[in-house]
Design a protein around this motif. Structure first.
Motif, PDB file in Angstrom:
ATOM      1  N   PHE A  32       0.937  -1.049   0.005  1.00  0.00           N
ATOM      2  CA  PHE A  32      -0.044   0.093   0.119  1.00  0.00           C
ATOM      3  C   PHE A  32       0.845   1.312  -0.066  1.00  0.00           C
ATOM      4  N   ASN A  82       0.687   4.148  -2.782  1.00  0.00           N
ATOM      5  CA  ASN A  82       0.586   5.498  -2.629  1.00  0.00           C
ATOM      6  C   ASN A  82       1.976   6.267  -3.091  1.00  0.00           C
ATOM      7  N   LEU A 141       1.329   9.462  -5.811  1.00  0.00           N
ATOM      8  CA  LEU A 141       1.706  10.872  -5.395  1.00  0.00           C
ATOM      9  C   LEU A 141       2.664  11.287  -6.364  1.00  0.00           C
ATOM     10  N   THR A 154      -6.044  13.201   1.269  1.00  0.00           N
ATOM     11  CA  THR A 154      -4.752  12.621   1.600  1.00  0.00           C
ATOM     12  C   THR A 154      -3.779  13.216   2.887  1.00  0.00           C
ATOM     13  N   CYS A 173      -5.302  11.453   5.827  1.00  0.00           N
ATOM     14  CA  CYS A 173      -4.712   9.987   5.912  1.00  0.00           C
ATOM     15  C   CYS A 173      -3.351  10.057   6.394  1.00  0.00           C
ATOM     16  N   CYS A 204      -3.509   3.897   4.744  1.00  0.00           N
ATOM     17  CA  CYS A 204      -2.875   3.638   3.321  1.00  0.00           C
ATOM     18  C   CYS A 204      -4.084   3.478   2.324  1.00  0.00           C
ATOM     19  N   MET A 235      -5.731   6.748   1.886  1.00  0.00           N
ATOM     20  CA  MET A 235      -4.843   7.563   1.146  1.00  0.00           C
ATOM     21  C   MET A 235      -4.750   7.253  -0.594  1.00  0.00           C
ATOM     22  N   GLY A 236      -4.743   5.925  -0.723  1.00  0.00           N
ATOM     23  CA  GLY A 236      -4.682   5.604  -2.155  1.00  0.00           C
ATOM     24  C   GLY A 236      -5.970   6.060  -2.888  1.00  0.00           C
ATOM     25  N   SER A 241      -7.805   8.324  -2.386  1.00  0.00           N
ATOM     26  CA  SER A 241      -8.038   9.892  -2.109  1.00  0.00           C
ATOM     27  C   SER A 241      -6.794  10.218  -3.437  1.00  0.00           C
ATOM     28  N   ALA A 242      -5.493   9.503  -3.411  1.00  0.00           N
ATOM     29  CA  ALA A 242      -4.492   9.880  -4.439  1.00  0.00           C
ATOM     30  C   ALA A 242      -5.012   9.770  -5.840  1.00  0.00           C
ATOM     31  N   ALA A 285     -10.673   2.532   0.593  1.00  0.00           N
ATOM     32  CA  ALA A 285     -10.267   3.059  -0.404  1.00  0.00           C
ATOM     33  C   ALA A 285     -11.475   3.793  -1.161  1.00  0.00           C
TER      34      ALA A 285
END
Length: 470
Positions: A12, A16, A20, A208, A211, A335, A338-339, A341-342, A392
């Motif tokens: 993860f 990420n 990013l 992000t 997170c 994570c 965050m993934g 969101s990214a 996610a």
């Protein structure tokens, strides 16, 4: 089995980092919409004019980048401190009530319910007061209320603890309404809509950043508990973050307002906000979706550890009696969020109302399917991956929902509408928690009910905000 979670966390984190990096590289490319600074001068054939235009164009680009940097610094620093205050103390509330203060389980549940009830009540007027008296002031009130919430944790008096939960409920309402309302108005007032920084991108960064702060706060909180002893220390750190956020707000933020009434009347303005929601099918559909999706999120937070533990015990084997690595699993979830969101942020340059509605429908459908899968699957790995997929979808949900709300809600009533939309959410969570029962059967029924409600939300969004709604 912990090696399984360690491997997932590493994958993860690598995923990420890649997303990013792709997002960063995309933002370094010059905007295709900006014409070359020498184009007009070349047509004139004047060398001096060519140089002047080139200098002016370069200055404009530099000024735009500087404005974007200042806006990002002003907002994201404060927002990071504000969400850190929330994340630092969140994981330790139950533990300090139950294990350090030795409060009975039913009383702990009543304390939690008090927070949600307080959030529901404050949602009916907090945003309206922020629109009238200032969103910046409301953000400062959030900081003050969170300091009060954390200070009450030093007391063993039950009445004081209930006051703390009531203050915490108001704080949560403010965190998820007035900060965003201030940011959107400030973004437009600084003329950043013409810059490379798109509003959809800002919403992606917010999720992000939340997170990242959550992951760091979880580690810092555990370190404070481990080295200083006592679960009260994360609350001390939370007080520090709240005071830091307040200091930067005072120093760097300017005030902005919604529509001011000539003769202020809180009850009338609340009715006006409710009328705005009910009279616009787009806002109403977003309200239904936020109630069901975010309600599912809060209930997921309550049930995920029991779901994984049940899957481990049900599978039998040598690990059945071993405890789960909750810290590792929490980091994996953050994570995964965050993934999501990214991933949204990577394509944010192309997002508009229609594409954001498509993302919202997709994540609602995905969350519904994964909640059902968490009931059907009996393997611990399968349940874990289903829960990660839910996280996610949460990561992509928040920026898409924020973009849609920014598009369909008028700025003058933004604060009051945003906070009123949280009222049914808090009521929904309180009602479901009031029906809590022990055992896997009850949790499975809740998951299936949430899956069905998310399907309802999917069709509501499709009808009122999807391509067919045009």
């Amino acid at each position: 089995m912990s090696s399984f979670y360690q491997l997932n966390l590493a994958l993860f984190a690598a995923g990420n980092a890649y997303l990013l990096y792709r997002q960063y590289k995309r933002e370094q490319k010059p905007s295709a919409s900006a014409p070359p600074p020498t184009a007009a001068a070349s047509a004139s054939g004047d060398d001096d004019s060519d140089r002047d235009v080139e200098i002016d164009g370069s200055s404009a680009v530099a000024a735009s980048k500087e404005a974007v940097r200042k806006f990002q610094w002003d907002f994201f620093l404060v927002y990071a401190l504000a969400v850190a205050a929330d994340w630092l103390q969140g994981p330790h509330i139950y533990a300090i009530y139950k294990y350090e203060k030795q409060i009975p389980e039913k009383t702990v549940a009543a304390l939690y319910a008090a927070g949600f009830i307080s959030g529901a009540i404050s949602a009916s007027f907090a945003g309206e007061l922020a629109d009238r008296h200032g969103r910046r002031l409301a953000c400062l009130v959030y900081c003050g209320m969170y300091v009060v919430t954390c200070l009450t944790m030093f007391s063993d008096n039950l009445a004081v603890l209930f006051v703390g939960r009531l203050a915490g409920g108001v704080s949560t309402t403010l965190l998820f309404s007035v900060f965003e309302a201030w940011m959107i108005t400030e973004y437009h007032s600084r003329g950043l809509a013409a810059s490379q920084l798109k509003l959809s991108g800002v919403f992606g960064y917010m999720t992000t950043l939340s997170c990242v702060v959550a992951i760091v706060s979880g580690v810092v909180g555990d370190v404070l508990v481990g080295y200083l002893g006592g679960r009260v220390w994360p609350f001390v750190a939370s007080i520090g973050c709240s005071l830091g956020a307040a200091w930067f707000i005072v120093k760097t933020w300017r005030e902005n307002f919604g529509t001011k009434s000539i003769t202020p009347n809180t009850l009338r303005d609340v009715r006006s906000g409710i009328t705005t929601i009910l009279s616009d099918s787009r806002i109403f559909s977003l309200g239904i979706t936020s109630c069901f999706f975010e309600g599912a999120m809060y209930l997921f937070i309550f049930f995920w550890s029991a779901a994984l533990k049940s899957a481990r015990v049900g599978s039998g084997g040598p690990l059945a009696d071993q405890d789960l690595p909750y810290g590792l699993i929490f980091s994996c979830f953050m994570c995964a969020m965050m993934g999501g969101s990214a991933f949204f942020g990577l394509f944010s340059a192309n997002h508009n109302r229609e594409s954001a509605a498509y993302v919202l429908m997709s994540v609602t459908l995905l969350a519904s399917a994964c909640l059902s899968a968490a009931v059907v699957l009996e393997n611990e790995m399968g349940v874990f991956w289903a829960l990660c997929a839910i996280e996610a979808s949460i990561g992509a949900y928040f920026p898409s929902m924020a973009l849609l709300k920014s598009e369909v809600v008028e700025d003058g009533v933004r604060g009051r509408v945003y906070s009123i939309l949280r009222f049914p959410l808090n009521v929904f969570v309180v009602v479901v928690h009031s029906l809590d029962q022990e055992g896997d059967e009850h949790r499975n029924r809740v998951f299936m009910m949430l899956a069905a409600l998310l399907m309802v939300a999917f069709f509501v969004v499709k009808r009122n905000l999807g391509p067919a709604s045009k």
